[in-house]
Every structure is written in structure tokens, then in C-alpha cells.
Design a protein around this motif. Structure first.
Motif, PDB file in Angstrom:
ATOM      1  N   GLN A   1       0.827  -1.202   0.000  1.00 39.07           N
ATOM      2  CA  GLN A   1       0.000   0.000   0.000  1.00 39.07           C
ATOM      3  C   GLN A   1       0.866   1.259   0.000  1.00 39.07           C
ATOM      4  N   VAL A   2       1.919   1.242   0.819  1.00 44.01           N
ATOM      5  CA  VAL A   2       2.832   2.389   0.878  1.00 44.01           C
ATOM      6  C   VAL A   2       3.524   2.589  -0.466  1.00 44.01           C
ATOM      7  N   LEU A   3       3.946   1.504  -1.083  1.00 44.15           N
ATOM      8  CA  LEU A   3       4.591   1.593  -2.397  1.00 44.15           C
ATOM      9  C   LEU A   3       3.646   2.216  -3.416  1.00 44.15           C
ATOM     10  N   GLN A   4       2.394   1.805  -3.394  1.00 45.18           N
ATOM     11  CA  GLN A   4       1.417   2.332  -4.344  1.00 45.18           C
ATOM     12  C   GLN A   4       1.218   3.832  -4.158  1.00 45.18           C
ATOM     13  N   ARG A   5       1.203   4.277  -2.895  1.00 44.81           N
ATOM     14  CA  ARG A   5       0.997   5.699  -2.617  1.00 44.81           C
ATOM     15  C   ARG A   5       2.249   6.530  -2.863  1.00 44.81           C
TER      16      ARG A   5
END
Length: 252
Positions: A146-150
Motif C-alpha cells: 500500500q505504501v509503495l502504491q501511494r
């Protein structure tokens, strides 16, 4: 803590989200009647109309709602509004208990905006809902992705350099359901088995998926960087470690 063993009517606020969908699946498999509360199910929790009718005969509410925005002000407004609406409707319908999901170490991480937002949610639920039980969990195994996507920007990703001890989302859902269906009980905390560094997890996630992304660490806020997201020694550990989960879930 085991449930009471009887079939119950459980309302799930945020039923279509990551944790909510797990809760719905587990509750249905256990023979409980699920009342899903989400926009995907035609329910806008920011509006009170009709909520008490939907909660008629409900034994417990599990609140795993999440706003669509990470903006601190807007997210706080969302959580506060939902907590007031759900709490009032629950009292009108005679619902005896509410279980809400929060974060391990939340008071120690108040220099991080999302922790301030989540603490405001927890406090609003405690103020307005009946029979409140709080589950505080560490970040989920899905958190690095999720952090990577954001945070991704082309072939680079700037990732907060923080320690974390992620837990399987299915375990979080299982404990929420246990707390909701138990006749007695109080607050609980859970974490995964192993401490990790978020930068390392994002890097390994990219490698596992074959993503050509350069992961660049950036400083976390002082409290989070110092370990406020890590569980204390008495917090219950559950489920597989992150790498075991990632190998089963992360390959394209």
C-alpha cells in the motif's frame, strides 16, 4: 477469547474494505448473520437516515471503516461523523456492543498525522457507541504494498524509514469477530511475530514481484522512527511472519 458459540447478528461497518471483507467471510462461515454497512451495500455512514432500522436485532457492530482520503482534516471529519451516526443508531436499536479497530502504540505516535486521525476515531467511538471494545493492531502485511502504491513515482519510491511488526489481516479479522461475539471481554492488542524495517519490506516486495523500482528511504517522524509502531512485550503475537505471507501472496 472464544465467542459465545451461538448464532449472532453482526453488523460490519466498512464491510467491503480489506479487513471488513475478511470479517464478513469469517462471520458467514461461522454461521452468523452479517449486516454489511458500506457504500457498496447502499449505506452511506456519513448520513444517519435509516441506520437504526438496519441495526434492528444486531448483537454487535464491528467498525472497520476507512475514509477515502488521507488528508488529516477530512479523515478526522469522516471518522467523527461516522462514529456519531453509528453510535446514536446503535443506541436507538438497542445494540449491546461495538468493536472498533485501532493501532498499536497510537498515543506514542501522535507526531504522525494518521495516528492522530485514528486516535480521534477511537475516542469518538468510545464517546458515542454502546459497549465499546477496542482492538489495537500493528500494520497489516499488505502495508508495504500500500505504501509503495501511494509513494511510487515512476521508477523510484520514497519510503518512510520506520520499524514495524506487521500482522496478517485475516488474523485481525478473526480477533475482531471473537471480540464481537464474546459475551464478556475488554480491549485487546495484536501484532505479527517479527519486527521488520518498512524500507526492507518494500524492497523485498518489489523484488518478489519483479518491479524495477529504486526504494529510497526518507526519515520518519521522530516517534514513529524510534519505534512507536512496535508492540510491547505483553501484546499478543498471531499469524505468519511477513515473508511467509509475501511468498504466498506477492508473486504476479
Amino acid at each position: 477469547m472464544a465467542g459465545s458459540g451461538r448464532r449472532q447478528r453482526v453488523a460490519v461497518a466498512g464491510a467491503s474494505g480489506l479487513i471488513g471483507s475478511h470479517v464478513v467471510e469469517l462471520a458467514t462461515a461461522a454461521g452468523h448473520e452479517v449486516v454489511p454497512l458500506s457504500r457498496n451495500h447502499g449505506v452511506d455512514l456519513t448520513r444517519p437516515q435509516g441506520l437504526s432500522d438496519r441495526l434492528s436485532g444486531v448483537d454487535a457492530i464491528i467498525d472497520v471503516t476507512r475514509p477515502a482520503t488521507m488528508d488529516e482534516g477530512a479523515a478526522t471529519d469522516f471518522f467523527t461523523t461516522v462514529a456519531v451516526n453509528l453510535g446514536r443508531a446503535a443506541r436507538q436499536a438497542g445494540v449491546p456492543r461495538t468493536v472498533v479497530l485501532s493501532i498499536v502504540g497510537i498515543e506514542q505516535g501522535q507526531d504522525f498525522p494518521w495516528y492522530r486521525v485514528t486516535l480521534a476515531h477511537e475516542r469518538a467511538v468510545r464517546e458515542h457507541a454502546p459497549g465499546v471494545r477496542v482492538l489495537r493492531a500493528t500494520q497489516f502485511h499488505e502495508f508495504p504494498g500500500q505504501v509503495l502504491q501511494r509513494s511510487g513515482d515512476g521508477d523510484t519510491a520514497r519510503i518512510m524509514d520506520m520499524p514495524t511488526q506487521p500482522v496478517a489481516s485475516a488474523e485481525v479479522a478473526a480477533v475482531l469477530l471473537e471480540m464481537a461475539t464474546a459475551d464478556e471481554g475488554g480491549d485487546r492488542q495484536i501484532a505479527g511475530p517479527s519486527p521488520e524495517q518498512l524500507v526492507d519490506l518494500v524492497t523485498r516486495w518489489c523484488e518478489l514481484r519483479g518491479d524495477d523500482v529504486q526504494v529510497l528511504p526518507v526519515p520518519a517522524t521522530p516517534q514513529v522512527g524510534a519505534g512507536s509502531a512496535l508492540p510491547g512485550p505483553d501484546v499478543e503475537r498471531r499469524g505468519p511472519d511477513w515473508w511467509t505471507w509475501a511468498q504466498a501472496s506477492g508473486r504476479p
